[in-house]
Design a protein around this motif. Structure first.
Motif, mmCIF file in Angstrom:
data_model
loop_
_atom_site.group_PDB
_atom_site.id
_atom_site.type_symbol
_atom_site.label_atom_id
_atom_site.label_comp_id
_atom_site.label_asym_id
_atom_site.label_seq_id
_atom_site.Cartn_x
_atom_site.Cartn_y
_atom_site.Cartn_z
ATOM 1 N N GLU A 1 0.962 -1.367 0.129
ATOM 2 C CA GLU A 1 -0.078 0.067 0.106
ATOM 3 C C GLU A 1 0.878 1.028 -0.061
ATOM 4 O O GLU A 1 1.546 1.602 0.851
ATOM 5 N N PRO A 2 1.238 1.902 -1.172
ATOM 6 C CA PRO A 2 0.397 1.625 -2.242
ATOM 7 C C PRO A 2 1.104 0.326 -3.130
ATOM 8 O O PRO A 2 2.076 -0.051 -2.727
ATOM 9 N N ALA A 3 0.485 0.022 -4.189
ATOM 10 C CA ALA A 3 0.843 -1.264 -4.893
ATOM 11 C C ALA A 3 2.272 -0.886 -5.476
ATOM 12 O O ALA A 3 2.618 0.165 -5.766
ATOM 13 N N LEU A 4 2.811 -2.207 -5.589
ATOM 14 C CA LEU A 4 4.002 -2.022 -6.264
ATOM 15 C C LEU A 4 3.992 -1.926 -7.812
ATOM 16 O O LEU A 4 3.096 -2.766 -8.388
ATOM 17 N N LEU A 5 4.660 -1.249 -8.678
ATOM 18 C CA LEU A 5 4.591 -1.205 -9.965
ATOM 19 C C LEU A 5 6.073 -1.510 -10.594
ATOM 20 O O LEU A 5 7.045 -1.296 -9.960
ATOM 21 N N ASN A 6 5.858 -2.614 -11.600
ATOM 22 C CA ASN A 6 7.381 -3.148 -11.953
ATOM 23 C C ASN A 6 7.687 -2.112 -13.033
ATOM 24 O O ASN A 6 7.801 -2.215 -14.202
ATOM 25 N N THR A 7 8.545 -0.996 -12.400
ATOM 26 C CA THR A 7 9.128 0.032 -13.377
ATOM 27 C C THR A 7 10.457 -0.427 -14.024
ATOM 28 O O THR A 7 10.691 0.258 -14.904
ATOM 29 N N ALA A 8 11.103 -1.310 -13.663
ATOM 30 C CA ALA A 8 12.314 -1.778 -14.382
ATOM 31 C C ALA A 8 12.207 -2.762 -15.504
ATOM 32 O O ALA A 8 13.167 -3.002 -16.441
ATOM 33 N N GLY A 9 11.147 -3.417 -15.839
ATOM 34 C CA GLY A 9 10.952 -4.417 -16.883
ATOM 35 C C GLY A 9 9.776 -5.227 -16.639
ATOM 36 O O GLY A 9 8.912 -4.973 -15.724
ATOM 37 N N PRO A 10 9.412 -6.249 -17.273
ATOM 38 C CA PRO A 10 8.271 -7.060 -17.132
ATOM 39 C C PRO A 10 8.450 -7.816 -15.768
ATOM 40 O O PRO A 10 9.498 -8.135 -15.359
ATOM 41 N N LEU A 11 7.361 -7.898 -15.210
ATOM 42 C CA LEU A 11 7.240 -8.642 -13.636
ATOM 43 C C LEU A 11 7.175 -10.258 -14.071
ATOM 44 O O LEU A 11 6.606 -10.697 -14.713
ATOM 45 N N GLN A 12 8.192 -10.647 -13.257
ATOM 46 C CA GLN A 12 8.282 -12.276 -13.205
ATOM 47 C C GLN A 12 8.611 -12.522 -11.782
ATOM 48 O O GLN A 12 9.254 -12.084 -11.049
ATOM 49 N N VAL A 13 7.838 -13.703 -11.206
ATOM 50 C CA VAL A 13 7.855 -14.019 -9.789
ATOM 51 C C VAL A 13 7.961 -15.656 -9.966
ATOM 52 O O VAL A 13 7.497 -16.334 -10.797
ATOM 53 N N THR A 14 8.514 -16.146 -8.942
ATOM 54 C CA THR A 14 8.777 -17.553 -8.515
ATOM 55 C C THR A 14 8.527 -18.147 -7.295
ATOM 56 O O THR A 14 9.009 -17.199 -6.326
ATOM 57 N N ALA A 15 7.670 -18.918 -6.948
ATOM 58 C CA ALA A 15 7.321 -19.531 -5.620
ATOM 59 C C ALA A 15 8.216 -20.751 -5.496
ATOM 60 O O ALA A 15 8.424 -21.878 -6.593
ATOM 61 N N SER A 16 8.860 -20.976 -4.590
ATOM 62 C CA SER A 16 9.769 -22.108 -4.278
ATOM 63 C C SER A 16 8.920 -23.523 -3.940
ATOM 64 O O SER A 16 9.565 -24.425 -4.276
ATOM 65 N N VAL A 17 7.791 -23.315 -3.582
ATOM 66 C CA VAL A 17 6.898 -24.379 -3.546
ATOM 67 C C VAL A 17 5.501 -24.093 -4.436
ATOM 68 O O VAL A 17 4.769 -23.263 -3.991
ATOM 69 N N ALA A 18 5.299 -24.957 -5.293
ATOM 70 C CA ALA A 18 4.110 -24.942 -5.722
ATOM 71 C C ALA A 18 2.677 -24.960 -4.962
ATOM 72 O O ALA A 18 2.679 -25.617 -4.156
ATOM 73 N N ASN A 19 1.820 -24.046 -5.528
ATOM 74 C CA ASN A 19 0.304 -24.175 -4.813
ATOM 75 C C ASN A 19 0.445 -23.668 -3.484
ATOM 76 O O ASN A 19 -0.259 -23.686 -2.775
ATOM 77 N N THR A 20 1.501 -22.738 -2.756
ATOM 78 C CA THR A 20 1.559 -22.067 -1.573
ATOM 79 C C THR A 20 1.399 -20.527 -1.613
ATOM 80 O O THR A 20 1.320 -20.075 -0.784
ATOM 81 N N ALA A 21 1.368 -19.976 -2.849
ATOM 82 C CA ALA A 21 1.446 -18.724 -2.806
ATOM 83 C C ALA A 21 0.391 -18.131 -3.720
ATOM 84 O O ALA A 21 0.058 -18.735 -4.904
ATOM 85 N N ILE A 22 -0.270 -16.912 -3.210
ATOM 86 C CA ILE A 22 -1.277 -16.339 -3.928
ATOM 87 C C ILE A 22 -0.936 -14.854 -4.298
ATOM 88 O O ILE A 22 -0.512 -14.172 -3.240
ATOM 89 N N ILE A 23 -0.675 -14.266 -5.419
ATOM 90 C CA ILE A 23 -0.480 -12.976 -5.702
ATOM 91 C C ILE A 23 -1.633 -12.254 -6.272
ATOM 92 O O ILE A 23 -2.365 -13.020 -7.207
ATOM 93 N N THR A 24 -1.765 -10.996 -5.841
ATOM 94 C CA THR A 24 -2.896 -10.422 -6.488
ATOM 95 C C THR A 24 -2.290 -9.119 -7.211
ATOM 96 O O THR A 24 -1.624 -8.072 -6.702
ATOM 97 N N THR A 25 -2.769 -9.022 -8.564
ATOM 98 C CA THR A 25 -2.074 -8.084 -9.362
ATOM 99 C C THR A 25 -3.451 -7.395 -10.177
ATOM 100 O O THR A 25 -4.440 -7.883 -10.284
ATOM 101 N N ARG A 26 -3.055 -6.398 -10.984
ATOM 102 C CA ARG A 26 -4.135 -5.780 -12.086
ATOM 103 C C ARG A 26 -3.123 -5.139 -12.983
ATOM 104 O O ARG A 26 -2.216 -4.627 -12.688
ATOM 105 N N ALA A 27 -3.620 -4.591 -14.016
ATOM 106 C CA ALA A 27 -3.102 -3.936 -15.169
ATOM 107 C C ALA A 27 -2.855 -2.320 -14.650
ATOM 108 O O ALA A 27 -3.688 -1.830 -13.876
ATOM 109 N N ALA A 28 -1.596 -1.872 -14.740
ATOM 110 C CA ALA A 28 -1.272 -0.359 -14.337
ATOM 111 C C ALA A 28 -2.110 0.427 -15.297
ATOM 112 O O ALA A 28 -2.376 0.086 -16.361
#
Length: 113
Positions: free
Chosen positions: A86-113
């Protein structure tokens, strides 16, 4: 209310794989561009090992360049861990890419800027 602009809906995405997931305009699955995605919330569910979520691309470091050490958020083995941006993070340096270390353990909430 006069002058009020609704931010619009955000999209929750379960990171169902333990590999990099790219986002384009807040939607997972395609490589986007700089400043096209806002990140509002990250939930890392409790797990037998403390899962992590790494922002591999899109964020800047202290020199204003693309971050090369990455942003790492850590979960817990005893309780869900919630990160609100709060406020939201903006991917100003390039395309957003994320990796979870364990599948099905993380939920990320996003929207178009």
């Amino acid at each position: 209310m006069s002058g009020y602009l609704n931010e619009g809906p955000s999209v929750p995405t379960v990171l169902g794989v333990a590999t990099a997931v790219a986002f384009a305009a807040g939607v997972p699955g395609a490589t986007g561009a700089a400043s096209d995605t806002l990140v509002y919330c990250l939930i890392i569910r409790k797990n037998g090992v403390a899962a992590t979520v790494t922002f591999n691309g899109g964020m800047r470091d202290h020199t204003n360049a693309q971050d090369t050490t990455h942003y790492v958020y850590t979960g817990s083995t005893t309780a869900d861990t919630i990160y609100y941006f709060e406020p939201a993070l903006l991917n100003t340096a390039g395309p957003l890419q994320v990796t979870a270390s364990v599948a099905n353990t993380a939920i990320i909430t996003t929207r178009a800027a």
